[in-house]
Design an enzyme around this catalytic site. Structure first.
Site, mmCIF file in Angstrom:
data_model
loop_
_atom_site.group_PDB
_atom_site.id
_atom_site.type_symbol
_atom_site.label_atom_id
_atom_site.label_comp_id
_atom_site.label_asym_id
_atom_site.label_seq_id
_atom_site.Cartn_x
_atom_site.Cartn_y
_atom_site.Cartn_z
ATOM 1 N N PHE A 15 -4.899 -3.932 1.297
ATOM 2 C CA PHE A 15 -5.832 -4.959 0.826
ATOM 3 C C PHE A 15 -5.054 -5.925 -0.059
ATOM 4 O O PHE A 15 -4.521 -5.543 -1.091
ATOM 5 C CB PHE A 15 -7.017 -4.395 0.034
ATOM 6 C CG PHE A 15 -7.960 -5.490 -0.386
ATOM 7 C CD1 PHE A 15 -8.930 -5.962 0.486
ATOM 8 C CD2 PHE A 15 -7.826 -6.113 -1.620
ATOM 9 C CE1 PHE A 15 -9.761 -7.025 0.130
ATOM 10 C CE2 PHE A 15 -8.658 -7.179 -1.983
ATOM 11 C CZ PHE A 15 -9.627 -7.621 -1.111
ATOM 12 N N ASP A 22 2.576 -5.804 -4.506
ATOM 13 C CA ASP A 22 1.285 -6.320 -4.947
ATOM 14 C C ASP A 22 0.753 -5.343 -5.993
ATOM 15 O O ASP A 22 0.198 -4.301 -5.662
ATOM 16 C CB ASP A 22 0.323 -6.450 -3.757
ATOM 17 C CG ASP A 22 -1.058 -6.958 -4.181
ATOM 18 O OD1 ASP A 22 -1.352 -6.970 -5.393
ATOM 19 O OD2 ASP A 22 -1.842 -7.329 -3.288
ATOM 20 N N LYS A 60 -5.927 -9.827 -11.795
ATOM 21 C CA LYS A 60 -6.954 -8.978 -12.397
ATOM 22 C C LYS A 60 -6.800 -8.833 -13.918
ATOM 23 O O LYS A 60 -7.186 -9.722 -14.641
ATOM 24 C CB LYS A 60 -6.998 -7.631 -11.663
ATOM 25 C CG LYS A 60 -7.493 -7.838 -10.221
ATOM 26 C CD LYS A 60 -8.029 -6.601 -9.561
ATOM 27 C CE LYS A 60 -8.804 -6.985 -8.300
ATOM 28 N NZ LYS A 60 -8.254 -6.482 -7.065
#
Ligand SMILES: *Cc1c(COP(=O)(O)O)cnc(C)c1O
Length: 399
Positions: free
Chosen positions: A142, A227, A256
């Site tokens: 993802f 990531d 985030k």
């Protein structure tokens, strides 16, 4: 009479695109590891906005930094300089031990930036023929929701109906070093991966995989691109999930918790030979690196360091995991995780468990139907972890 919550939900249902299936909880305010709904009921937040709230909701120091900047100057665009960009970039470089940082907003934008950086490096430094660059990704990944990124997703809901996919990506099984090595060709410029797959269901690769990936990438002149949008900034009990094997990737993608949840702030960090290849006009973002983003990002990083959040996540995470391992249920399949990135997998759908937990006062999210993820703010105390576990135990007993 519809409740306040019903009215909130009805309006969203009527006017929104139905691209989410949220729990029937409408949140009105938040502090630390808790949120309160519009009826005044308190919940533990064990999703923490998919790990954007590592510092806890409304951390006073991050809020103060945002307040100080509000009303001063929020946005200059990168057409002009401002005082906070340099300090923020410097903090990012100190943290990642890289030469340069490039700020964006959402995580997906930072992933797109890393893809562009790896391709550019391939053409300018590796001698890959124009338009032939290939990037290897993992099954079950993802990395966000933009058209290029969903084009290399293996999740049908993410992909179907959104083609044609951007060319230049090749998929290998997650955690399989031999498959990565086999997939590398003369035009491979990078390997994009998550050190733990978060949205994929908290999938932890075997010990040694990260080290093997580092070696394979170095031997084949392929950029290793981590990531760490979800796993980074303390979540797994180390500053970066790659630190568990003392592996240093060529590019870090962060997002985030880089803002503690107050604003979308993301970044790519890498050495000069990669990020130094961008020249004026080749990349940009109106809001990326704005004074507001930098003020908040600087404060968010400072809190992670000052409060030792990676070590705290390791300690509280081990404590909570130990309690989760005592859960007994005949459909329980697995308890796993690192730091405060934990998951419990069942042989049945967990949506009823998620709904029961919400009624008991704990918000968590099912991922891949059978798995429930527990990822509270890293500031959670052991006493709070104990209270939260009591709710989890009660809900599991009723499943
Ligand atoms: C959340 C996430 C993204 C995307 O971030 P957005 O801010 O939602 O665009 C990318 N990669 C990983 C690993 C993530 O968890």
């Amino acid at each position: 009479m519809p409740s306040k919550t019903d009215r909130v939900i009805a309006l969203v249902d009527k006017y929104g695109a139905h691209n989410y299936h949220p729990l029937p909880v409408a949140i009105a305010r938040a502090k630390g590891p808790f949120v309160w709904d519009v009826e005044g009921k308190r919940y533990f937040d064990f999703l923490a906005a998919y790990s954007a709230i590592n510092q806890g909701h409304n951390h006073p120091k991050i809020v103060a930094a945002a307040r100080k900047q509000l009303g001063k100057v929020a946005l200059t665009s990168r057409a002009f300089h401002h005082e906070l960009l340099g300090p923020f970039l410097q903090a990012l470089c100190l943290l990642t031990k890289k030469d340069r940082a490039l700020p964006m907003n959402s995580g997906a934008e930072a992933v797109e930036t890393a893809i562009k950086a790896m391709r550019l490096w391939g053409y300018r430094r590796k001698g890959v023929p124009e338009n032939k660059a290939e990037i290897i990704v993992c099954a079950g990944n993802f990395h966000g929701r933009t058209t290029t990124i969903v084009g290399f997703s293996s999740d049908r809901d993410s992909v179907d109906g959104f083609g044609p996919a951007t060319p230049g990506f090749r998929t290998v099984p997650y955690g399989n070093a031999a498959a990565l090595e086999r997939a590398i060709g003369p035009n491979t410029v990078g390997f994009l991966f998550e050190a733990i797959q978060g949205e994929g269901g908290v999938i932890i690769p075997d010990e040694g995989w990260l080290t093997a990936v580092r070696d394979i990438c170095s031997e084949n002149k392929v950029l290793m691109c981590a990531d760490e949008i979800q796993t980074g900034l303390g979540r797994t009990g180390k500053m970066f999930a790659c630190d568990h094997e003392s592996v240093v990737p060529d590019l870090y993608i962060l997002g985030k918790a880089l803002s503690g949840g107050l604003y979308p702030v993301s970044a790519v960090c890498a050495d000069d030979e990669i990020l130094g290849l961008f020249t004026p006009g080749t990349h940009g973002s109106t809001f990326g690196g704005s004074p507001m983003a930098c003020a908040i990002g600087l404060a968010a990083l400072k809190v992670i360091l000052e409060e030792n959040l990676p070590a705290k996540a390791a300690k509280t995470g081990a404590y909570l995991k130990g309690m989760l391992e005592t859960l007994e249920h005949r459909q329980l399949k697995d308890v796993r995780g690192r730091g405060l990135m934990l998951a419990v997998e069942f042989r049945v759908k967990v949506r009823p468990l998620v709904e029961r937990l919400a009624r008991l006062g704990l918000l968590a999210k099912d991922t891949h139907e059978n798995t429930i993820r527990f990822a509270p703010p890293l500031t959670l105390t052991e006493a709070q972890a104990r209270d939260a576990f009591a709710l989890i135990k009660k809900a599991v007993a009723a499943l």
